[in-house]
Enzyme design. Structure first.
Site, short mmCIF file in Angstrom:
data_model
loop_
_atom_site.label_atom_id
_atom_site.label_comp_id
_atom_site.label_asym_id
_atom_site.label_seq_id
_atom_site.Cartn_x
_atom_site.Cartn_y
_atom_site.Cartn_z
N GLU A 1 87.18 -27.22 4.74
CA GLU A 1 88.31 -26.87 5.61
C GLU A 1 89.30 -28.03 5.72
OE1 GLU A 1 84.64 -25.10 7.78
OE2 GLU A 1 85.07 -26.58 6.21
N SER B 1 55.16 -23.93 -18.28
CA SER B 1 54.18 -24.38 -17.29
C SER B 1 54.69 -24.31 -15.86
CB SER B 1 53.77 -25.83 -17.60
OG SER B 1 54.86 -26.73 -17.42
#
Length: 331
Positions: A53, A285
């Site tokens: 902002e 894995s």
């Protein structure tokens, strides 16, 4: 104006910094004038820096007042104070579109809700409420001060953007990153463009742990630091059943770094933002534990080893350009 257009522009801008803002969320903001003209689009870029902002209002001020001096300011408090002193009510008819509820508290940066309130902005559109109790409450604060607040615009898209932040409030977030050519190969030297490598070094600098496979460490002898951005190198977990490594491999000599060698992921429970860099073996894995995937696709061919030989379906969340490469965020 359709409120989804400026909100999607804010979301698009924020995605450019996804993975770089830890422990803060990636947030975007668009400022629109009373005639529907887009004045500014900005995003939070790194923790401790100005929020989306503030950066958007900084840019909008320069447009509305033809005054570029404010753009020289980089400190959030200085930008904040400049806007408070010199705004001269120029934002009153503007509408702010922000992907996350403006923060209500003062921390390393000032309160965005407080700034919006002080500038007299009449309309604020919010995509997603703030899941962090410490910073939430901005929407209610704005309403109580007379600001018209609309919530839930593009909420689903904003939620996807916010997912890492939501996750690491409760547990470890794992991002698996790799680079490949168009033909899917990952071997044979440098693959990614410089812009992509810089992005990865920025990610490393905000990751508190990097996981790498033992075979990759032995074969590539990497450093795995953040030297391209002068950033902090993350701790390392070498996933390996064998614990004997040549300690002249550069990653072992990086100052202020912990290096673990283990055959399990037990160490990741001590960290929040974990980056995994690996190939086929690592992917197989660890794939059931991964929260998001980040793939850099270079417009070239020529390797011999594919990223994976198994059939996998990924959902592309966002596609971005990174130099000549394409950057794919996936789940």
């Amino acid at each position: 104006m359709d409120s989804t257009l400026p909100m999607r522009l804010a979301i698009d801008e924020a995605w450019k910094y996804q993975g770089l803002t830890f422990p803060n969320p990636a947030v975007g903001c668009t400022v629109v004038d009373e005639h529907g003209k887009i004045l500014a689009i900005a995003a939070h870029q790194k923790a401790g820096g100005a929020h989306a902002e503030v950066l958007a209002l900084q840019q909008a001020y320069a447009v509305l007042n033809e005054h570029s001096a404010i753009l020289e300011l980089t400190d959030s408090f200085k930008i904040h104070n400049f806007l408070l002193e010199y705004h001269n009510h120029c934002f009153e008819k503007c509408t702010l579109y922000v992907t996350l509820e403006p923060c209500a508290h003062v921390g390393k940066t000032p309160s965005c809700a407080g700034l919006i309130q002080s500038l007299g902005i009449e309309n604020v559109v919010i995509a997603h409420s703030d899941p962090n109790d410490k910073a939430s409450g901005g929407a209610e604060r704005l309403r109580k001060s007379g600001v018209y607040v609309e919530e839930g615009v593009c909420e689903e898209e904003a939620h996807a953007l916010l997912q890492p932040f939501i996750t690491w409030q409760a547990k470890t977030y794992l991002t698996f990153k790799w680079a490949q050519r168009l033909d899917g190969t990952i071997d044979g030297g440098t693959i990614s463009a410089l812009e992509s490598r810089i992005f990865v070094h920025k990610m490393r600098s905000v990751s508190d742990l990097l996981v790498i496979g033992g075979n990759t460490v032995r074969e590539d002898r990497p450093t795995l630091d953040a030297r391209l951005v002068n950033g902090k190198a993350p701790d390392i977990l070498i996933l390996s059943h064998l614990t004997d490594f040549d300690e002249t491999i550069p990653l072992f000599s990086v100052p202020e770094r912990n290096v673990f060698i283990d055959s399990t992921l037990e160490h990741i429970s001590n960290y929040k933002n974990v980056l995994i860099e690996g190939g086929p073996g690592m992917f197989e894995s660890i794939k059931t534990d991964v929260d998001s995937y980040l793939c850099f696709v270079a417009p070239k061919s020529g390797g011999t080893i594919p990223f994976t030989k198994t059939k996998e379906d990924f959902k592309i969340i966002r596609t971005l350009s990174s130099g000549d490469d394409q950057l794919l965020w996936m789940r």
